[in-house]
Design a protein around this motif. Structure first.
Motif, PDB file in Angstrom:
ATOM      1  N   LYS A  98      24.287  -4.158  84.272  1.00 49.28           N
ATOM      2  CA  LYS A  98      22.875  -3.866  84.022  1.00 49.28           C
ATOM      3  C   LYS A  98      22.133  -5.098  83.503  1.00 49.28           C
ATOM      4  O   LYS A  98      22.741  -6.042  82.999  1.00 49.28           O
ATOM      5  CB  LYS A  98      22.750  -2.724  83.009  1.00 49.28           C
ATOM      6  N   ILE A  99      20.816  -5.071  83.632  1.00 49.93           N
ATOM      7  CA  ILE A  99      19.954  -6.149  83.132  1.00 49.93           C
ATOM      8  C   ILE A  99      19.675  -5.910  81.660  1.00 49.93           C
ATOM      9  O   ILE A  99      19.300  -4.796  81.250  1.00 49.93           O
ATOM     10  CB  ILE A  99      18.637  -6.198  83.927  1.00 49.93           C
ATOM     11  N   VAL A 100      19.851  -6.952  80.856  1.00 53.39           N
ATOM     12  CA  VAL A 100      19.569  -6.845  79.417  1.00 53.39           C
ATOM     13  C   VAL A 100      18.061  -6.976  79.219  1.00 53.39           C
ATOM     14  O   VAL A 100      17.455  -7.989  79.575  1.00 53.39           O
ATOM     15  CB  VAL A 100      20.312  -7.937  78.634  1.00 53.39           C
ATOM     16  N   GLU A 101      17.469  -5.952  78.650  1.00 56.79           N
ATOM     17  CA  GLU A 101      16.015  -5.923  78.475  1.00 56.79           C
ATOM     18  C   GLU A 101      15.627  -6.516  77.124  1.00 56.79           C
ATOM     19  O   GLU A 101      16.135  -6.104  76.082  1.00 56.79           O
ATOM     20  CB  GLU A 101      15.510  -4.487  78.577  1.00 56.79           C
ATOM     21  N   PRO A 102      14.709  -7.510  77.122  1.00 58.77           N
ATOM     22  CA  PRO A 102      14.249  -8.064  75.840  1.00 58.77           C
ATOM     23  C   PRO A 102      13.242  -7.128  75.178  1.00 58.77           C
ATOM     24  O   PRO A 102      12.906  -6.063  75.710  1.00 58.77           O
ATOM     25  CB  PRO A 102      13.597  -9.380  76.256  1.00 58.77           C
ATOM     26  N   ASP A 103      12.754  -7.538  74.021  1.00 58.49           N
ATOM     27  CA  ASP A 103      11.732  -6.758  73.313  1.00 58.49           C
ATOM     28  C   ASP A 103      10.406  -6.942  74.041  1.00 58.49           C
ATOM     29  O   ASP A 103       9.739  -7.972  73.907  1.00 58.49           O
ATOM     30  CB  ASP A 103      11.635  -7.234  71.863  1.00 58.49           C
ATOM     31  N   LEU A 104      10.021  -5.947  74.831  1.00 57.26           N
ATOM     32  CA  LEU A 104       8.824  -6.086  75.669  1.00 57.26           C
ATOM     33  C   LEU A 104       7.532  -6.030  74.872  1.00 57.26           C
ATOM     34  O   LEU A 104       6.472  -6.425  75.378  1.00 57.26           O
ATOM     35  CB  LEU A 104       8.817  -4.985  76.737  1.00 57.26           C
ATOM     36  N   SER A 105       7.576  -5.540  73.631  1.00 58.75           N
ATOM     37  CA  SER A 105       6.339  -5.463  72.831  1.00 58.75           C
ATOM     38  C   SER A 105       5.793  -6.840  72.493  1.00 58.75           C
ATOM     39  O   SER A 105       4.594  -7.021  72.326  1.00 58.75           O
ATOM     40  CB  SER A 105       6.609  -4.676  71.547  1.00 58.75           C
ATOM     41  N   SER A 106       6.672  -7.835  72.403  1.00 58.70           N
ATOM     42  CA  SER A 106       6.235  -9.182  72.072  1.00 58.70           C
ATOM     43  C   SER A 106       6.530 -10.183  73.191  1.00 58.70           C
ATOM     44  O   SER A 106       6.317 -11.377  73.029  1.00 58.70           O
ATOM     45  CB  SER A 106       6.931  -9.660  70.788  1.00 58.70           C
ATOM     46  N   TYR A 107       7.024  -9.684  74.302  1.00 56.41           N
ATOM     47  CA  TYR A 107       7.394 -10.582  75.405  1.00 56.41           C
ATOM     48  C   TYR A 107       6.147 -10.957  76.193  1.00 56.41           C
ATOM     49  O   TYR A 107       5.365 -10.088  76.598  1.00 56.41           O
ATOM     50  CB  TYR A 107       8.412  -9.888  76.324  1.00 56.41           C
ATOM     51  N   GLN A 108       5.931 -12.271  76.434  1.00 58.02           N
ATOM     52  CA  GLN A 108       4.720 -12.748  77.083  1.00 58.02           C
ATOM     53  C   GLN A 108       4.948 -13.261  78.495  1.00 58.02           C
ATOM     54  O   GLN A 108       3.995 -13.594  79.191  1.00 58.02           O
ATOM     55  CB  GLN A 108       4.097 -13.874  76.244  1.00 58.02           C
ATOM     56  N   GLY A 109       6.193 -13.402  78.932  1.00 63.82           N
ATOM     57  CA  GLY A 109       6.474 -13.982  80.237  1.00 63.82           C
ATOM     58  C   GLY A 109       6.163 -13.049  81.377  1.00 63.82           C
ATOM     59  O   GLY A 109       6.097 -11.822  81.223  1.00 63.82           O
ATOM     60  N   LYS A 110       5.973 -13.648  82.577  1.00 52.33           N
ATOM     61  CA  LYS A 110       5.737 -12.862  83.781  1.00 52.33           C
ATOM     62  C   LYS A 110       7.050 -12.457  84.454  1.00 52.33           C
ATOM     63  O   LYS A 110       7.040 -11.601  85.332  1.00 52.33           O
ATOM     64  CB  LYS A 110       4.877 -13.662  84.767  1.00 52.33           C
ATOM     65  N   TRP A 111       8.138 -13.098  84.048  1.00 51.30           N
ATOM     66  CA  TRP A 111       9.449 -12.808  84.613  1.00 51.30           C
ATOM     67  C   TRP A 111      10.433 -12.563  83.482  1.00 51.30           C
ATOM     68  O   TRP A 111      10.389 -13.233  82.460  1.00 51.30           O
ATOM     69  CB  TRP A 111       9.960 -13.964  85.482  1.00 51.30           C
ATOM     70  N   PRO A 134      14.225 -12.627  81.721  1.00 49.76           N
ATOM     71  CA  PRO A 134      15.310 -13.608  81.788  1.00 49.76           C
ATOM     72  C   PRO A 134      16.233 -13.317  82.970  1.00 49.76           C
ATOM     73  O   PRO A 134      16.439 -12.159  83.347  1.00 49.76           O
ATOM     74  CB  PRO A 134      16.039 -13.429  80.446  1.00 49.76           C
ATOM     75  N   PRO A 135      16.819 -14.350  83.586  1.00 45.99           N
ATOM     76  CA  PRO A 135      17.683 -14.139  84.762  1.00 45.99           C
ATOM     77  C   PRO A 135      18.898 -13.283  84.431  1.00 45.99           C
ATOM     78  O   PRO A 135      19.428 -13.312  83.320  1.00 45.99           O
ATOM     79  CB  PRO A 135      18.100 -15.567  85.154  1.00 45.99           C
ATOM     80  N   PHE A 136      19.336 -12.520  85.405  1.00 50.15           N
ATOM     81  CA  PHE A 136      20.553 -11.737  85.279  1.00 50.15           C
ATOM     82  C   PHE A 136      21.541 -12.202  86.350  1.00 50.15           C
ATOM     83  O   PHE A 136      21.183 -12.906  87.306  1.00 50.15           O
ATOM     84  CB  PHE A 136      20.261 -10.239  85.410  1.00 50.15           C
ATOM     85  N   THR A 137      22.794 -11.806  86.207  1.00 51.32           N
ATOM     86  CA  THR A 137      23.867 -12.296  87.071  1.00 51.32           C
ATOM     87  C   THR A 137      23.955 -11.483  88.352  1.00 51.32           C
ATOM     88  O   THR A 137      23.829 -10.255  88.335  1.00 51.32           O
ATOM     89  CB  THR A 137      25.215 -12.246  86.335  1.00 51.32           C
ATOM     90  N   LEU A 138      24.176 -12.201  89.455  1.00 47.92           N
ATOM     91  CA  LEU A 138      24.383 -11.587  90.759  1.00 47.92           C
ATOM     92  C   LEU A 138      25.787 -11.896  91.264  1.00 47.92           C
ATOM     93  O   LEU A 138      26.417 -12.870  90.849  1.00 47.92           O
ATOM     94  CB  LEU A 138      23.378 -12.132  91.788  1.00 47.92           C
ATOM     95  N   LYS A 139      26.253 -11.095  92.187  1.00 52.14           N
ATOM     96  CA  LYS A 139      27.488 -11.382  92.913  1.00 52.14           C
ATOM     97  C   LYS A 139      27.143 -11.413  94.399  1.00 52.14           C
ATOM     98  O   LYS A 139      26.943 -10.383  95.047  1.00 52.14           O
ATOM     99  CB  LYS A 139      28.546 -10.306  92.636  1.00 52.14           C
ATOM    100  N   TRP A 140      27.037 -12.649  94.938  1.00 52.75           N
ATOM    101  CA  TRP A 140      26.637 -12.810  96.331  1.00 52.75           C
ATOM    102  C   TRP A 140      27.781 -12.393  97.256  1.00 52.75           C
ATOM    103  O   TRP A 140      28.907 -12.858  97.128  1.00 52.75           O
ATOM    104  CB  TRP A 140      26.241 -14.252  96.610  1.00 52.75           C
ATOM    105  N   CYS A 141      27.465 -11.530  98.208  1.00 50.18           N
ATOM    106  CA  CYS A 141      28.451 -11.073  99.190  1.00 50.18           C
ATOM    107  C   CYS A 141      28.278 -11.756 100.534  1.00 50.18           C
ATOM    108  O   CYS A 141      29.235 -11.893 101.297  1.00 50.18           O
ATOM    109  CB  CYS A 141      28.338  -9.563  99.386  1.00 50.18           C
TER     110      CYS A 141
END
Length: 788
Positions: A120-133, A135-142
């Motif tokens: 799963k994607i780790v969600e930051p504290d969105l109440s104070s988060y200012q970014g448009k994206w 943080p990156p999460f890990t993928l497993k390319w097939c």
């Protein structure tokens, strides 16, 4: 719907074969990548696996995601939290679904592969988060595809495939970033991309095998064990003198297992003729086998090896710490034994830095992260590769720890001071630990944490360890020159030189004598108009005033050639190839030969300077001047023609005209060169350059009063103008006419015309025999070495 000629629909078989344009279909190709997600029984809606579009702004970002195995989802302020892409992905994982992301690029009409989310994607504290994206999460390319591939899956193949989960009924090719795709369409896309990747891999394998079949490998054998070395040493003898040869890798550390490869490394000294006379390009000093060709070997020439050990290369320095009688050593020469007692000088922070770079580089942590994501219970080989990499990285750190304990200051040591060694005894704790790592007897998480902790400790030590001790460069340089090179060059022949300039087919030899002790050539600092100085032990061979020449353009008033001392040219740091100041450009002899071999117009024009422009010459360089016609090629004349047009501000490439305009253009060229030659005929007559036995006039020399003058030549050229030769050549579609007279025998274009009138055409640069330059360079180095 059609995919490269294969019909697809909502309920068709998911077996898709991607073929290049015009290629015949010959059946289904088996997958050799991670199997694609299987479709459920439903043909629309959601299934056990859920598919989403993953948009990138450029192909470069896709390639970066391939390398880093990461992606970032957008944070859309206009949507509720439950409708954010990362919340949708996480909810799908919580429901037991596998999230599959299909890669697309904005503005690019093809798919770039697909990946799955391992967690799963780790969600930051969105109440104070200012970014448009987020943080990156890990993928497993097939599956990975690029635009450079011959096989691909284009948008046009799926334009009619409707996304059943799109409320507007758009096709799957018009999905937005992080928008869901129905199960049947997503599985069909993955199947098509897997087939394209399989076809691409088969194509690349066949192409690589074809290329490798055309390569002449330095050494290739089917032998194994001790017999493997027999042919290798014989092959080394054919290219030079073998100095040292040994095993590298696990067999060098006494850590080999039954499946360990046999890796070979050797140090060899090429003949001096190859080192100083390799034209037109310098000789390759490092030889390695191609990938997937056994055995795996590396051959370093003595110069390359010297530079590597000075730079702290760990693999090369480890070669000094093999016992000459051990099984790891295959051959050891007297030259090697003379450097061996000084091996501790190479244990420096540079070597520690190399160890850390191996762990933190592309083949270290980055590769470890990639292998970690690819480990699968269904693929036992993936686990073997993972633990082998962990074994290699831990081995690097153990050797780095030994280095610190052997050479670092006492305050930085990680244990008692012990001599550096690369041998792991079978009864030691380090040996047992590494064997457990290799066989996977220690949990991965524990090994990974130990690796990173040890790496951090050694990195902190490297930052503090600043004292490099005694610089080994002078010692290595003395070994290379006096032990490896000079004994060979003293045995080199000094009487044979090059073919006679008058003969083009038969070859003759010229007997050379040692320069007379009375012969004195003014040093560069004796000429007041030049502000450059030659390196110590060098000799000025040739100097001209460029303002009195026609085709020599170097940006300075003077141009010339010097010969560096033999020891300097054979050392680790040779003399400069070109010494340039505000008023002079002086080429080293070897650099001039390289320019002559590549049809450099300035180098050739330098040989054709008027006698009145020559300030300094020497017996050594007269041997080249007497053979200057040998280096006039069609490429040289074409480049000088283009260079002249550029100086006059005229375009080099002119549009093509009709036949009448071409004839008029040719006549204009004739008139131009005729006027140019008439201007030269009214000036001071040219003098023919002397042979090696007649000195050149130095009346124009601006040397200091203490410098002896060079006697003037009494040989003059014939002033007859009866013989006029007109030669027409083609350069980039432009007709060029050269008119020559014997009154200007020293000019390059007249020489070109004379050669053409004799042989019918100018030779190409590739057809010019470079043996005279090679032999002259070798003779020059031997002569200067003997004189010193």
């Amino acid at each position: 719907m059609q995919v490269n000629g294969v019909s697809l629909g909502c309920s068709e078989s998911l077996t898709v074969l991607i073929q290049p344009t015009g290629a015949p279909s010959n059946g289904t190709v088996a997958h050799d990548v991670t199997p694609p997600p299987c479709a459920c029984s439903a043909t629309v809606g959601r299934g056990e696996r859920r598919f989403f579009a993953m948009k990138f702004s450029s192909e470069g970002n896709v390639l970066q995601s391939f390398r880093d195995s990461q992606y970032a989802t957008p944070l859309r302020k206009s949507r509720e939290l439950d409708q954010q892409p990362h919340r949708i992905f996480n909810a799908a994982i919580d429901s037991g679904n596998e999230v599959v992301l299909i890669a697309c690029v904005t503005g690019c009409k093809q798919f770039f592969g697909y990946a799955v989310m391992p967690s799963k994607i780790v969600e930051p504290d969105l109440s104070s988060y200012q970014g448009k994206w987020l943080p990156p999460f890990t993928l497993k390319w097939c599956c990975k595809l690029t635009t450079a591939y011959k096989f691909s899956v284009n948008y046009s193949d799926f334009d009619s495939r409707i996304n059943a989960l799109d409320k507007w009924g758009h096709p799957v090719t018009l999905t937005q970033n992080c928008q869901e795709i129905d199960t049947a369409s997503g599985a069909l896309l993955c199947e098509a991309m897997d087939n394209a990747a399989s076809q691409q891999k088969l194509f690349e394998t066949a192409k690589r095998q074809e290329e490798e079949s055309q390569i002449e490998h330095f050494y290739k054998t089917n032998a194994s064990g001790s017999h493997l070395w027999d042919g290798f040493l014989e092959r080394l003898t054919a290219v030079g003198k073998t100095i040292f040869a040994c095993h590298v890798g696990s067999r060098a550390y006494n850590l080999q297992v039954e499946t360990s490869d046999i890796d070979l490394m050797a140090v060899v000294a090429f003949p001096v003729k190859v080192i100083v006379g390799s034209l037109p390009e310098p000789v390759k000093l490092v030889m390695k086998n191609s990938d997937n060709i056994k055995p795996d070997y590396t051959v370093n020439e003595a110069l390359a090896f010297s530079n590597l050990i000075i730079a702290g290369d760990s693999r090369c320095i480890e070669m000094f710490f093999h016992d000459p009688g051990s099984e790891a050593v295959v051959y050891c020469s007297e030259e090697w034994c003379k450097l061996l007692p000084h091996r501790d000088l190479f244990l420096t922070p540079k070597m520690l830095e190399k160890y850390l770079h191996e762990v933190d580089g592309i083949k270290g942590f980055k590769k470890l992260n990639t292998l970690t994501l690819s480990v699968s219970e269904a693929d036992p080989d993936s686990k073997v590769k993972l633990y082998k990499l962990l074994y290699i990285l831990h081995r690097h750190l153990l050797l780095a720890k030994r280095l610190v304990n052997a050479a670092a200051p006492d305050s930085l040591k990680m244990g008692p001071k012990t001599p550096f060694s690369v041998f792991f005894r079978a009864d030691s704790e380090e040996y047992n630990f590494l064997q457990k790592v290799r066989h996977g007897s220690i949990p991965f998480q524990e090994l990974s944490q130990m690796l990173r902790d040890e790496f951090t400790r050694l990195t902190n030590i490297h930052k503090t360890w600043t004292d490099c001790g005694t610089d080994p460069t002078p010692l290595v340089n003395e070994w290379l020159v006096n032990v490896v090179r000079i004994p060979e060059i003293q045995l080199a022949p000094t009487t044979q030189f090059v073919q006679s300039p008058e003969q083009t087919t038969a070859r003759t030899t010229v007997t050379l004598s040692t320069p007379s002790s009375q012969e004195q050539v003014p040093h560069l600092e004796d000429i007041s108009a030049i502000n450059a100085t030659l390196p110590s032990g060098s000799k000025l061979l040739y100097l001209v005033n460029t303002q009195l020449t026609q085709y020599l353009v170097c940006g300075t008033k003077y141009a010339g050639v010097y010969a560096a001392s033999t020891k300097s040219q054979l050392s680790i740091h040779p003399s400069p190839e070109c010494i340039k100041s505000s008023s002079a450009t002086i080429y080293e002899a070897e650099r001039l030969c390289q320019l002559l071999a590549t049809a450099n117009p300035n180098a050739v024009a330098l040989l054709f300077a008027r006698s009145s422009a020559i300030l300094v010459t020497s017996m050594e360089f007269d041997l080249i001047l007497s053979r200057r016609e040998h280096f006039v090629s069609k490429e040289v004349v074409d480049r000088i023609h283009q260079q002249t047009m550029q100086q006059q501000g005229r375009p080099v490439h002119k549009p093509r005209f009709g036949q009448h305009q071409q004839q008029q253009q040719k006549q204009n060229q004739v008139q131009k060169y005729t006027h140019q030659m008439s201007q030269l005929n009214t000036s001071e007559p040219e003098k023919i350059l002397p042979t090696p036995n007649s000195p050149v006039s130095s009346s124009a020399t601006t040397s200091s009063p203490s410098s002896p003058s060079i006697p003037a030549s009494t040989t003059t050229a014939s002033t007859s103008t009866d013989s006029v030769t007109t030669v027409a050549t083609r350069a980039d579609g432009i007709a060029e006419t050269v008119q020559s007279t014997t009154a200007n025998d020293g000019e390059l274009l007249q020489c070109a015309a004379r050669v053409t009138s004799t042989t019918g055409k100018l030779p190409l640069t590739k057809d010019i025999d470079l043996a005279p330059l090679t032999e002259w360079l070798l003779w020059l180095r031997v002569t200067l070495c003997t004189a010193s």
